[in-house]
Scaffold this motif. Structure first.
Motif, PDB file in Angstrom:
ATOM      1  N   PRO A 244     -33.714 -36.565  88.545  1.00 12.60           N
ATOM      2  CA  PRO A 244     -33.759 -35.173  88.095  1.00 12.60           C
ATOM      3  C   PRO A 244     -32.515 -34.768  87.304  1.00 12.60           C
TER       4      PRO A 244
ATOM      5  N   ILE B 231     -33.965 -27.434  86.998  1.00 16.63           N
ATOM      6  CA  ILE B 231     -34.294 -28.839  86.776  1.00 16.63           C
ATOM      7  C   ILE B 231     -34.795 -28.960  85.339  1.00 16.63           C
TER       8      ILE B 231
ATOM      9  N   THR C 137     -38.233 -25.512  88.429  1.00 25.15           N
ATOM     10  CA  THR C 137     -38.519 -26.943  88.435  1.00 25.15           C
ATOM     11  C   THR C 137     -38.826 -27.556  87.074  1.00 25.15           C
TER      12      THR C 137
ATOM     13  N   ASN D 139     -38.600 -31.993  83.243  1.00 25.80           N
ATOM     14  CA  ASN D 139     -39.355 -32.470  84.400  1.00 25.80           C
ATOM     15  C   ASN D 139     -40.845 -32.665  84.104  1.00 25.80           C
TER      16      ASN D 139
ATOM     17  N   VAL E 181     -37.668 -32.822  94.540  1.00 25.14           N
ATOM     18  CA  VAL E 181     -36.543 -32.070  93.972  1.00 25.14           C
ATOM     19  C   VAL E 181     -35.604 -31.585  95.072  1.00 25.14           C
TER      20      VAL E 181
END
Length: 289
Positions: free
Chosen positions: A102, A83, A249, A86, A231
């Motif tokens: 995302p 990701i 993430t 973020n 997510v």
């Protein structure tokens, strides 16, 4: 409890680390429960079985474990999902607006490395960068989940991750080339531990990194734009997530891309840590040198 894999690359054995009240640690072999920490183990209630075996005193202590290499705490996943952008401050230092949905990219699973393995800088690289990230390990198959609340139940646990990124490969040109910058050999160190989801609150964990002992990143997962449950819910609308898959993430501000710090060089020592999830350390060398 902390789930680990110990041994030389390709021959790791599963174990669990238990910390006593005085801070001392003991390692117990999981060989009687599973051959590896993989999707089948997680989907089959493996973490609950480890707890039961510990409570019953049925696991043998693993002598000499402290001297063994730490591998990634999960075996090579079926999917490794990244990701991007973020954290709002990292998006700003990257020259981008915070995303409204995302930003998703994939990494080859052969980029996974142990948390303390030496790391190669590509032969032609001049802008190799670090990224401390909270990693999610999937415990149950996830597809078209109805809500973030439902998605939370599909998370087996969390780990520390490093998304090493070559910025000259990743960013130049009108379209950018994220795949080229994010898929280099050994560029995703994971671990040292997998901590079960019910044993840690991922919503407010301190993330830090250092290069040669000098501070770089210092933030909190409270600053995530999209939290772990959001997510997993989002990804499940577009791909099938399977047990053992890993999602990293995103990273907070403080990377070399900001222009405030030099990029990684051969001989540098990088350390990164997430509260409750352990610390990594990589020493860098030039590939092919």
């Amino acid at each position: 409890m902390k789930i680990v894999r110990l041994g030389e690359k390709g021959a790791e054995q599963p174990a669990v680390v238990v910390t006593a009240d005085d801070g001392s640690q003991k390692y117990f072999s999981l060989a009687s429960l599973t051959a590896d920490v993989d999707g089948a183990f997680l989907a089959g209630g493996g973490l609950a079985k480890v707890r039961e075996a510990l409570a019953d005193g049925g696991l043998p202590e693993l002598e000499g474990a402290e001297q063994m290499r730490l591998g990634s705490p999960v075996a090579r996943p079926g999917a490794l999902v990244g990701i991007g952008l973020n954290y709002a401050a990292h998006a700003a230092e990257s020259g981008a607006a915070p995303p409204e949905v995302p930003v998703v990219f994939l990494k080859p699973t052969n980029t996974v490395a142990g948390p303390h393995d030496d790391a190669a800088i590509p032969p032609s690289s001049a802008k190799y960068d670090w990224e401390v990230e909270l990693g999610i390990v999937i415990g149950k198959t996830a597809s078209y989940l109805e809500s973030p609340e439902a998605a939370a139940g599909h998370i087996a646990g969390y780990l520390t991750a490093n998304d090493l990124s070559e910025r000259e490969y990743q960013i130049p040109g009108a379209a950018g080339q994220w795949t080229k910058g994010k898929t280099l050999p050994g560029s995703t160190p994971l671990g040292p531990w997998l901590v079960p989801a019910d044993a840690i609150d991922p919503g407010s964990l301190r993330l830090r990194s250092w290069v040669n002992g000098e501070p770089r990143q210092d933030s909190s997962t409270a600053d995530l734009i999209f939290d772990p449950a959001a997510v997993v819910h989002h990804l499940s609308q577009y791909m099938l997530l399977e047990p053992g898959d890993v999602i990293i993430t995103g990273t907070p501000e403080g990377v070399a891309l900001s222009g405030r710090f030099p990029y990684l060089q051969p001989g540098d020592a990088l350390e990164l840590e997430i509260e409750g999830l352990g610390r990594q350390r990589q020493r860098f060398f030039r590939a092919g040198a």
